[in-house]
Write a protein that holds these residues in place. Structure first.
Motif, PDB file in Angstrom:
ATOM      1  N   PRO A 397       0.834  -1.216   0.000  1.00 53.96           N
ATOM      2  CA  PRO A 397       0.000   0.000   0.000  1.00 53.96           C
ATOM      3  C   PRO A 397       0.864   1.259   0.000  1.00 53.96           C
ATOM      4  O   PRO A 397       1.909   1.317   0.636  1.00 53.96           O
ATOM      5  N   ILE A 398       0.428   2.267  -0.761  1.00 50.22           N
ATOM      6  CA  ILE A 398       1.136   3.540  -0.845  1.00 50.22           C
ATOM      7  C   ILE A 398       0.155   4.637  -0.444  1.00 50.22           C
ATOM      8  O   ILE A 398      -0.861   4.861  -1.104  1.00 50.22           O
ATOM      9  N   GLU A 399       0.477   5.333   0.663  1.00 53.96           N
ATOM     10  CA  GLU A 399      -0.445   6.342   1.172  1.00 53.96           C
ATOM     11  C   GLU A 399      -0.414   7.624   0.354  1.00 53.96           C
ATOM     12  O   GLU A 399      -1.391   8.357   0.295  1.00 53.96           O
ATOM     13  N   LEU A 400       0.739   7.929  -0.256  1.00 52.81           N
ATOM     14  CA  LEU A 400       0.883   9.146  -1.038  1.00 52.81           C
ATOM     15  C   LEU A 400       1.626   8.799  -2.320  1.00 52.81           C
ATOM     16  O   LEU A 400       2.600   8.039  -2.285  1.00 52.81           O
ATOM     17  N   GLY A 401       1.176   9.314  -3.437  1.00 50.24           N
ATOM     18  CA  GLY A 401       1.795   9.008  -4.708  1.00 50.24           C
ATOM     19  C   GLY A 401       3.278   9.318  -4.724  1.00 50.24           C
ATOM     20  O   GLY A 401       3.750  10.245  -4.054  1.00 50.24           O
ATOM     21  N   GLY A 402       4.024   8.528  -5.520  1.00 46.81           N
ATOM     22  CA  GLY A 402       5.467   8.684  -5.548  1.00 46.81           C
ATOM     23  C   GLY A 402       5.912  10.060  -5.988  1.00 46.81           C
ATOM     24  O   GLY A 402       6.850  10.640  -5.428  1.00 46.81           O
ATOM     25  N   ASP A 403       5.234  10.637  -7.018  1.00 44.15           N
ATOM     26  CA  ASP A 403       5.626  11.959  -7.474  1.00 44.15           C
ATOM     27  C   ASP A 403       5.396  13.014  -6.407  1.00 44.15           C
ATOM     28  O   ASP A 403       6.170  13.971  -6.271  1.00 44.15           O
ATOM     29  N   LYS A 404       4.345  12.842  -5.611  1.00 50.59           N
ATOM     30  CA  LYS A 404       4.071  13.802  -4.537  1.00 50.59           C
ATOM     31  C   LYS A 404       5.058  13.640  -3.388  1.00 50.59           C
ATOM     32  O   LYS A 404       5.486  14.627  -2.765  1.00 50.59           O
ATOM     33  N   LYS A 405       5.423  12.398  -3.103  1.00 45.22           N
ATOM     34  CA  LYS A 405       6.464  12.186  -2.089  1.00 45.22           C
ATOM     35  C   LYS A 405       7.749  12.899  -2.490  1.00 45.22           C
ATOM     36  O   LYS A 405       8.381  13.576  -1.680  1.00 45.22           O
ATOM     37  N   GLU A 406       8.120  12.719  -3.755  1.00 45.11           N
ATOM     38  CA  GLU A 406       9.370  13.327  -4.210  1.00 45.11           C
ATOM     39  C   GLU A 406       9.276  14.848  -4.174  1.00 45.11           C
ATOM     40  O   GLU A 406      10.249  15.530  -3.854  1.00 45.11           O
ATOM     41  N   MET A 407       8.094  15.393  -4.487  1.00 35.70           N
ATOM     42  CA  MET A 407       7.943  16.844  -4.456  1.00 35.70           C
ATOM     43  C   MET A 407       8.181  17.399  -3.058  1.00 35.70           C
ATOM     44  O   MET A 407       8.835  18.432  -2.866  1.00 35.70           O
ATOM     45  N   VAL A 408       7.668  16.691  -2.048  1.00 31.05           N
ATOM     46  CA  VAL A 408       7.875  17.129  -0.671  1.00 31.05           C
ATOM     47  C   VAL A 408       9.352  17.060  -0.304  1.00 31.05           C
ATOM     48  O   VAL A 408       9.909  17.980   0.322  1.00 31.05           O
ATOM     49  N   LEU A 409      10.035  15.979  -0.702  1.00 27.77           N
ATOM     50  CA  LEU A 409      11.453  15.845  -0.400  1.00 27.77           C
ATOM     51  C   LEU A 409      12.292  16.873  -1.163  1.00 27.77           C
ATOM     52  O   LEU A 409      13.314  17.347  -0.666  1.00 27.77           O
ATOM     53  N   ARG A 410      11.854  17.239  -2.377  1.00 23.62           N
ATOM     54  CA  ARG A 410      12.572  18.281  -3.114  1.00 23.62           C
ATOM     55  C   ARG A 410      12.553  19.595  -2.348  1.00 23.62           C
ATOM     56  O   ARG A 410      13.564  20.292  -2.253  1.00 23.62           O
ATOM     57  N   SER A 411      11.379  19.930  -1.834  1.00 19.92           N
ATOM     58  CA  SER A 411      11.259  21.178  -1.071  1.00 19.92           C
ATOM     59  C   SER A 411      12.151  21.151   0.160  1.00 19.92           C
ATOM     60  O   SER A 411      12.822  22.139   0.487  1.00 19.92           O
ATOM     61  N   LEU A 412      12.185  20.006   0.842  1.00 22.54           N
ATOM     62  CA  LEU A 412      13.042  19.876   2.017  1.00 22.54           C
ATOM     63  C   LEU A 412      14.514  19.999   1.632  1.00 22.54           C
ATOM     64  O   LEU A 412      15.291  20.702   2.300  1.00 22.54           O
ATOM     65  N   ALA A 413      14.901  19.327   0.543  1.00 20.66           N
ATOM     66  CA  ALA A 413      16.295  19.375   0.110  1.00 20.66           C
ATOM     67  C   ALA A 413      16.709  20.791  -0.268  1.00 20.66           C
ATOM     68  O   ALA A 413      17.817  21.250   0.068  1.00 20.66           O
ATOM     69  N   TYR A 414      15.829  21.517  -0.958  1.00 25.56           N
ATOM     70  CA  TYR A 414      16.164  22.895  -1.350  1.00 25.56           C
ATOM     71  C   TYR A 414      16.341  23.781  -0.120  1.00 25.56           C
ATOM     72  O   TYR A 414      17.272  24.603  -0.066  1.00 25.56           O
ATOM     73  N   SER A 415      15.478  23.634   0.851  1.00 26.64           N
ATOM     74  CA  SER A 415      15.603  24.465   2.055  1.00 26.64           C
ATOM     75  C   SER A 415      16.910  24.170   2.793  1.00 26.64           C
ATOM     76  O   SER A 415      17.542  25.085   3.339  1.00 26.64           O
ATOM     77  N   MET A 416      17.341  22.892   2.792  1.00 25.30           N
ATOM     78  CA  MET A 416      18.606  22.543   3.439  1.00 25.30           C
ATOM     79  C   MET A 416      19.789  23.099   2.650  1.00 25.30           C
ATOM     80  O   MET A 416      20.779  23.555   3.228  1.00 25.30           O
ATOM     81  N   MET A 417      19.712  23.070   1.305  1.00 23.21           N
ATOM     82  CA  MET A 417      20.769  23.675   0.510  1.00 23.21           C
ATOM     83  C   MET A 417      20.810  25.182   0.724  1.00 23.21           C
ATOM     84  O   MET A 417      21.886  25.784   0.847  1.00 23.21           O
ATOM     85  N   ARG A 418      19.661  25.789   0.749  1.00 17.78           N
ATOM     86  CA  ARG A 418      19.587  27.242   0.955  1.00 17.78           C
ATOM     87  C   ARG A 418      20.200  27.640   2.294  1.00 17.78           C
ATOM     88  O   ARG A 418      20.919  28.645   2.389  1.00 17.78           O
ATOM     89  N   ASP A 419      19.955  26.835   3.314  1.00 20.42           N
ATOM     90  CA  ASP A 419      20.496  27.128   4.649  1.00 20.42           C
ATOM     91  C   ASP A 419      21.892  26.553   4.857  1.00 20.42           C
ATOM     92  O   ASP A 419      22.455  26.669   5.948  1.00 20.42           O
ATOM     93  N   ARG A 420      22.438  25.877   3.819  1.00 21.61           N
ATOM     94  CA  ARG A 420      23.801  25.347   3.824  1.00 21.61           C
ATOM     95  C   ARG A 420      24.011  24.357   4.975  1.00 21.61           C
ATOM     96  O   ARG A 420      24.990  24.418   5.714  1.00 21.61           O
ATOM     97  N   VAL A 421      23.068  23.415   5.129  1.00 23.72           N
ATOM     98  CA  VAL A 421      23.165  22.398   6.173  1.00 23.72           C
ATOM     99  C   VAL A 421      22.982  21.026   5.546  1.00 23.72           C
ATOM    100  O   VAL A 421      22.315  20.873   4.512  1.00 23.72           O
ATOM    101  N   ARG A 422      23.572  20.022   6.176  1.00 22.34           N
ATOM    102  CA  ARG A 422      23.385  18.633   5.751  1.00 22.34           C
ATOM    103  C   ARG A 422      22.535  17.858   6.748  1.00 22.34           C
ATOM    104  O   ARG A 422      22.057  16.770   6.429  1.00 22.34           O
ATOM    105  N   ASP A 423      22.395  18.368   7.949  1.00 25.72           N
ATOM    106  CA  ASP A 423      21.583  17.727   8.982  1.00 25.72           C
ATOM    107  C   ASP A 423      20.544  18.725   9.467  1.00 25.72           C
ATOM    108  O   ASP A 423      20.799  19.941   9.523  1.00 25.72           O
ATOM    109  N   LEU A 424      19.386  18.224   9.849  1.00 23.02           N
ATOM    110  CA  LEU A 424      18.302  19.095  10.295  1.00 23.02           C
ATOM    111  C   LEU A 424      17.598  18.427  11.465  1.00 23.02           C
ATOM    112  O   LEU A 424      17.343  17.219  11.445  1.00 23.02           O
ATOM    113  N   ALA A 425      17.289  19.218  12.486  1.00 26.85           N
ATOM    114  CA  ALA A 425      16.590  18.697  13.654  1.00 26.85           C
ATOM    115  C   ALA A 425      15.190  18.241  13.271  1.00 26.85           C
ATOM    116  O   ALA A 425      14.573  18.761  12.321  1.00 26.85           O
ATOM    117  N   ARG A 426      14.667  17.288  14.017  1.00 28.49           N
ATOM    118  CA  ARG A 426      13.359  16.702  13.696  1.00 28.49           C
ATOM    119  C   ARG A 426      12.281  17.773  13.619  1.00 28.49           C
ATOM    120  O   ARG A 426      11.453  17.761  12.684  1.00 28.49           O
TER     121      ARG A 426
END
Length: 934
Positions: A397-426
């Protein structure tokens, strides 16, 4: 007969039983008589009933025994076991590629490509969820699953590993190996079940047994099963039960129930081996009681190589129709190409520790084109496979479509690049994820999303409450896609001189119009920016022809008249940055550049410093420069570190670093080491060794070419006129011949020798030989032949006068004598060309004996040092003069028992031959420059 005997027996018992009562009556005891009669009646009744029971029991047990024997014989004599093993082997024959985006025309067989990932003891809380745990783990502390199975005591094992670490493949190969195993194996029946396929059966009927599930899997593929065949094997302890994917039971409460069912099966069938696999997160929340936990290890470098070799052998065997020689050739070439490309791309090489990612890389390399040019496509495929393709292929079972999952992770990755960090608190992760989730889902919470993607290995909790992507490359790729989708190219054009954004920019340019990036790079004009522009152009990005032309012109390494030295230094820095970026990590953690220094780079170094050219023909700009001497290699390293101001500091590698197999086959077979020794690959000949046959051939050619010039001092000796002898060395051969006849020398041998001077004379060779071999003739009035050319000529003169031997015979004697010296010279050890200048000076300092020897040694040093130091070119004439002088001096030194000094002159003669061969391209030099990070 038997019934009669039974009746007689019963009659005897009745009589015997009644006798005590009769005796009691006769004795006058009526009470006792009644008791005895009652007991008698009871016994008679019991005997009657017991006989009936015994008869009934006998009939029933006879039937049961017959039935048991019948079933035992059916199970033992049935072919079901063979058919079941054939079913298992057939169903597990091929490697499982379901869920991969790139699949070729041929799927390799599992046995062809399987590499045992191996196991190690590890508590489940210490096993990382990341796609890339314990990268490049050593080969030590590793055990095979086979080491644990089929022991006298049964085992329960939990194999815990990251996504794609090879858990399922290991169980599939184990099942096949059991089916193909030796006859004496105790547990010869594999039962492989994918738990995700049986969740409904276990939840709806918790009493369902293992035999019921495997019977459903086998179905009618094995023919009719003898009743109780699987149950009997389980009771006897003949099975290895392989249960795959405990973590793939989606809901936590369901997973706990399935785990409880597994524990019950272990209790009900304690004589069998049990192996359960799970990802770390699934096992930590739902463990199996009593199980020994083993971590599935990542691939070592050697295992990566073995897998790639097996993969390409299987694919090429199918392509070529099993022609062994062609299979080996094509598979070896493809393997070498992929390993070299992986060695040059550190990020891709890191991914190969994971068997699934390595399979994807091999597939993309084989069926999509070369790596790492398709890095963006590869990362895209990895994200799809890990986020949803494999779940879809497994019908999870997949609760959220794969393309939508990736879109959310893209946004997270961009924010981490923008803030110049490799680790982020929960908390920060949940905040960023929550913002993106509100655009694609109303129902899914940030916590649920984090739990879901945390199980696929792309985003992992490295420490308590601290999250990061499994590899920084995934963060860079997802940020690049986010930048493209949201039209944020200005962020990248404003950071073309910022190394933090470099990989994201390249990944963006690989999938988009690179013009804005390259224009910004050319406008900024620094080393980092220009290197980025060139890399964008070379990865086949979409680029305007005008921009591509400007970059091509900038990268041309050839000298440009009037070019500003600063601009040339900038070009050199850009080329160096690109050349040295691909690196290979070796065992001690050091990084060695994957490519040798090219001819174009070395030409820029020479233009900038005025350094001499290497030995041998010039190298093409894109080919590795060869013939570099050790001191030149050291000077080049100093220049590199001077040009790359603020960059990493480089050095020459150490021997152990080039010996490391992780280096692959990218480096040359011969390279300079930090101590200025030469590293040679196994089986590589030493580049400074001159074969004996070669040097002898050179000397014979020297004698043939120089015979007319060497006859002159002999004729001068034979003409009895001091005045003529003092000036004769300046006369041409025709003048010497005419002078000999005019003086009416009456010896026939002298006249014959004068006539032989009609031989063609190379004037340049003649003057060179006189300059080297005949020092200060005008001041030396009486020269013996051994003072001119060594002791070999003295013997030639005596023979010439005694027997009127033609002068050509004298030349043959000289050739024989010098050839002997050449053979001795060739036996010396290899000599580096740059040691020759110092060697000839030291030899001259220690030369003793005749005045001729000392003066010729001085002349040899004077003529040889500029050649050895590359201040003067080595011509064929100067090579002849230097070589013959060195060999004549070697003969002179040997005659005076100066063996070591003679050996030094031998080495000088061999060194001259080496330089001559290199200059002519007859012995291409192999020494190269490879750099390592300091």
């Amino acid at each position: 007969m038997g019934s009669r005997a039974g009746a007689v027996g019963k009659f005897a018992l009745v009589v015997a039983g009644a006798a005590p009562a009769v005796v009691a009556v006769w004795a006058g005891h009526p009470v006792l008589s009644g008791v005895l009669l009652a007991a008698y009646a009871l016994v008679v009744g019991l005997l009657t009933v017991t006989g009936e029971i015994a008869r009934e029991l006998r009939e029933r047990w006879r039937a049961r025994i017959v039935d048991r024997v019948d079933r035992w014989l059916v199970r033992r004599l049935s072919l079901f076991g063979r058919r079941y093993r054939e079913f298992v082997l057939g169903s597990l024959r091929f490697i499982d590629l379901k869920g991969l985006a790139t699949i070729g025309f041929h799927t390799p067989e599992l046995d062809e490509v399987f590499v045992d990932v191996s196991l190690t003891f590890r508590p489940p809380q210490d096993v990382a969820d990341s796609l890339l745990p314990d990268l490049r783990a050593s080969a030590t502390d590793r055990q095979s699953l086979q080491d644990f199975l089929d022991r006298p005591r049964p085992v329960v094992l939990a194999l815990v590993g990251a996504p794609g670490s090879g858990k399922t493949t290991l169980l599939r190969h184990t099942a096949r190996r059991i089916c193909l195993g030796r006859r004496g194996r105790h547990r010869r029946v594999p039962i492989l079940l994918h738990l995700r396929d049986h969740v409904d059966a276990v939840l709806s009927a918790p009493d369902t047994g293992l035999a019921d599930l495997v019977r459903g899997v086998a179905g009618r593929n094995c023919g009719e099963e003898p009743p109780g065949w699987f149950e009997q094997r389980l009771r006897d302890g003949h099975c290895v039960v392989l249960l795959d994917g405990l973590d793939e039971v989606a809901r936590q409460e369901d997973r706990r129930k399935v785990a409880d069912w597994v524990e019950r099966q272990i209790q009900h069938h304690p004589k069998n081996d049990f192996v359960i696999t799970s990802r770390p997160h699934g096992y930590r929340t739902t463990g199996i009681g009593g199980a020994t936990v083993l971590q599935v290890r990542s691939f070592t470098d050697d295992q990566v190589k073995r897998f790639v070799e097996g993969w390409y052998s299987a694919v090429e065997r199918y392509s070529t129709g099993d022609r062994a020689d062609e299979v080996r050739t094509r598979a070896a070439a493809a393997t070498e190409d992929l390993l070299e490309r992986l060695g040059e791309a550190a990020a891709l090489r890191d991914l190969t520790a994971n068997p699934l990612l390595l399979t994807m890389i091999a597939n993309v390399h084989r069926y999509r084109g070369a790596l790492p040019g398709s890095r963006a496509d590869l990362y895209c495929e990895i994200c799809q496979v890990m986020l949803w393709r494999r779940q879809e292929a497994k019908k999870l079972p997949i609760e959220l479509g794969g393309d939508k999952k990736e879109m959310v992770l893209r946004s997270l990755a961009y924010s981490m690049m923008r803030d110049r960090v490799r680790d982020l608190a929960r908390a920060d992760v949940l905040t960023e994820v929550g913002k993106a989730l509100r655009r694609v889902s109303r129902d899914l919470t940030a916590e649920a999303f984090l739990a879901d993607v945390g199980s696929n290995g792309l985003l992992v909790e490295r420490e308590s409450g601290l999250y990061s992507f499994a590899h920084h490359t995934f963060q860079e790729y997802l940020a690049a896609v986010h930048t493209r989708d949201k039209g944020l190219v200005d962020v990248l054009t404003g950071a073309v001189d910022d190394l933090w954004w470099r990989e994201s920019t390249l990944l963006y340019a690989a999938q988009s119009d690179a013009d804005p990036i390259v224009r910004a790079c050319l406008r900024v004009g620094g080393v980092t920016a220009l290197s980025l522009a060139v890399d964008c152009a070379e990865q086949n990005s979409e680029l305007a022809p005008e921009l591509r032309g400007r970059l091509d012109e900038f990268l041309e390494p050839a000298a440009r008249p009037g070019e500003d030295p600063g601009h040339r230094r900038l070009r050199a820095a850009v080329l160096l940055t690109r050349q040295l970026r691909p690196q290979v990590q070796v065992g001690d953690g050091a990084r060695v550049c994957a490519r040798p220094v090219t001819g174009g780079l070395y030409d820029l170094y020479r233009l900038d410093t005025g350094a001499p050219a290497p030995d041998g023909p010039p190298a093409p700009p894109d080919a590795a420069v060869t013939g570099v001497r050790g001191s030149d290699a050291a000077a080049f390293v100093r220049w590199v570190n001077h040009v790359l101001v603020g960059e990493a500091v480089y050095r020459l590698p150490r021997r152990a670093e080039l010996d490391d197999p992780a280096r692959g086959r990218s480096v040359a077979p011969c390279a300079w080491l930090a101590g200025l020794d030469l590293w040679l690959a196994p089986g590589t000949g030493h580049p400074h060794l001159v074969p004996a046959r070669t040097l002898v051939d050179y000397v014979r050619d020297d004698i043939t070419r120089s015979t007319p010039s060497l006859l002159r001092p002999l004729l001068l000796k034979l003409i009895p006129n001091d005045r003529v002898r003092s000036i004769g060395h300046t006369l041409p051969p025709a003048g010497l011949r005419k002078l000999a006849h005019d003086l009416a020398v009456e010896h026939d041998a002298v006249l014959d020798l004068a006539d032989e001077l009609d031989l063609t004379v190379d004037r340049d060779l003649d003057s060179t030989l006189i300059r080297v071999l005949t020092p200060e003739l005008a001041r030396i009035r009486m020269l013996s032949l051994d003072q001119v050319l060594g002791r070999a000529l003295a013997h030639a003169q005596a023979g010439l006068l005694r027997s009127a031997t033609p002068a050509t015979a004298w030349a043959k004697n000289l050739a024989a004598a010098l050839t002997e010296e050449a053979g001795a010279a060739a036996a010396t050890a290899p000599q580096s060309p740059e040691t020759l200048a110092g060697k000839v000076s030291r030899a001259r300092e220690h030369t003793t004996g005749s005045s001729w020897a000392r003066q010729v040694a001085a002349k040899l040093e004077l003529e040889a040092r500029p050649v050895f130091a590359r201040e003067r070119p080595l011509t064929s004439n100067s090579a002849t003069a230097l070589r013959l002088a060195a060999l004549c001096l070697a003969a002179e030194m040997r005659a005076h028992d100066q063996v070591e000094l003679g050996a030094a002159f031998h080495e000088i003669a061999a060194g001259v031959a080496l330089l001559q061969r290199r200059a002519a391209g007859q012995a291409p030099p192999t020494e190269r420059i490879v750099l390592a990070l300091a």
